[in-house]
Design a protein around this motif. Structure first.
Motif, mmCIF file in Angstrom:
data_model
loop_
_atom_site.group_PDB
_atom_site.id
_atom_site.type_symbol
_atom_site.label_atom_id
_atom_site.label_comp_id
_atom_site.label_asym_id
_atom_site.label_seq_id
_atom_site.Cartn_x
_atom_site.Cartn_y
_atom_site.Cartn_z
ATOM 1 N N ASP A 166 -3.587 -2.695 11.239
ATOM 2 C CA ASP A 166 -2.563 -1.463 11.597
ATOM 3 C C ASP A 166 -1.253 -1.852 11.384
ATOM 4 O O ASP A 166 -0.355 -1.020 11.406
ATOM 5 C CB ASP A 166 -2.665 -1.286 12.987
ATOM 6 N N LYS A 203 0.784 -1.230 0.027
ATOM 7 C CA LYS A 203 -0.006 0.060 0.026
ATOM 8 C C LYS A 203 0.767 1.024 -0.080
ATOM 9 O O LYS A 203 2.100 1.369 0.405
ATOM 10 C CB LYS A 203 -0.891 -0.006 1.327
ATOM 11 N N PRO A 237 -6.295 12.159 9.911
ATOM 12 C CA PRO A 237 -7.351 12.042 8.729
ATOM 13 C C PRO A 237 -8.495 11.254 9.257
ATOM 14 O O PRO A 237 -8.257 10.492 10.638
ATOM 15 C CB PRO A 237 -6.445 11.263 7.895
ATOM 16 N N ASP A 238 -9.464 11.271 8.775
ATOM 17 C CA ASP A 238 -10.703 10.495 9.095
ATOM 18 C C ASP A 238 -10.375 8.981 9.139
ATOM 19 O O ASP A 238 -11.059 8.286 9.920
ATOM 20 C CB ASP A 238 -11.965 10.828 8.093
ATOM 21 N N SER A 239 -9.654 8.365 8.342
ATOM 22 C CA SER A 239 -9.335 7.065 8.076
ATOM 23 C C SER A 239 -8.903 6.425 9.534
ATOM 24 O O SER A 239 -8.966 5.121 9.781
ATOM 25 C CB SER A 239 -8.338 6.811 7.126
ATOM 26 N N GLU A 254 0.700 6.406 3.995
ATOM 27 C CA GLU A 254 -0.302 7.621 4.377
ATOM 28 C C GLU A 254 -0.099 8.108 5.854
ATOM 29 O O GLU A 254 0.705 7.876 6.725
ATOM 30 C CB GLU A 254 -1.639 6.701 4.593
ATOM 31 N N GLU A 275 -9.959 6.746 12.564
ATOM 32 C CA GLU A 275 -11.335 6.387 13.292
ATOM 33 C C GLU A 275 -10.970 6.739 14.824
ATOM 34 O O GLU A 275 -11.690 6.089 15.576
ATOM 35 C CB GLU A 275 -11.389 4.953 13.196
ATOM 36 N N VAL A 281 -1.086 9.504 9.219
ATOM 37 C CA VAL A 281 -1.987 9.065 10.238
ATOM 38 C C VAL A 281 -2.255 10.179 11.395
ATOM 39 O O VAL A 281 -3.118 10.223 12.107
ATOM 40 C CB VAL A 281 -1.692 7.729 10.965
#
Length: 122
Positions: free
Chosen positions: A90, A43, A61-63, A46, A65, A48
């Motif tokens: 994770d 992947k 970011p919204d990802s 990203e 949670e 966090v």
């Protein structure tokens, strides 16, 4: 110039919490926004979490949670990432990064650490 070194990764079971640390060394390290990124196998990397120079402003970011908490201690030149209720997804290499930008969705950071591996078993 900022040198970043992460620690705290390892093999953990799902459901536990883990705190990652990153020491930011250099005469101007406290002047940078610090961010945590992760890259899972296959992947893209990203963002966090990110925290401002003073620690007073954070970005997630919204990802993530709501399970991630970033903080910094400028007296120790250290930024932390607390991850709650770890999940197998994770699993990733977690990187610390620094740049002179405001905390936000930007992923263009100038300085990077080598990363610390987190593996979450189910």
């Amino acid at each position: 110039q900022v040198h970043l070194e992460e620690s705290g990764g390892g093999l953990v079971q799902a459901g536990v919490s883990l705190r990652l640390s990153c020491v930011a060394s250099g005469p101007t390290s406290s002047e940078y926004t610090l961010g945590w990124f992760r890259q899972a196998p296959g992947k893209k990397r990203e963002l966090v979490a990110a925290v401002s120079r003073s620690g007073g402003t954070t970005y997630y970011p919204d990802s993530v949670e709501g399970r991630f908490t970033i903080s910094r201690d400028n007296a120790k030149s250290t930024v932390y990432l607390q991850i709650h209720n770890l999940k197998p997804e994770d699993t990733a290499v977690y990187y610390c990064a620094a740049d002179d930008i405001a905390p936000g969705p930007s992923t263009w950071y100038d300085y990077w650490g080598q990363g610390t591996q987190v593996v979450v078993s189910s």
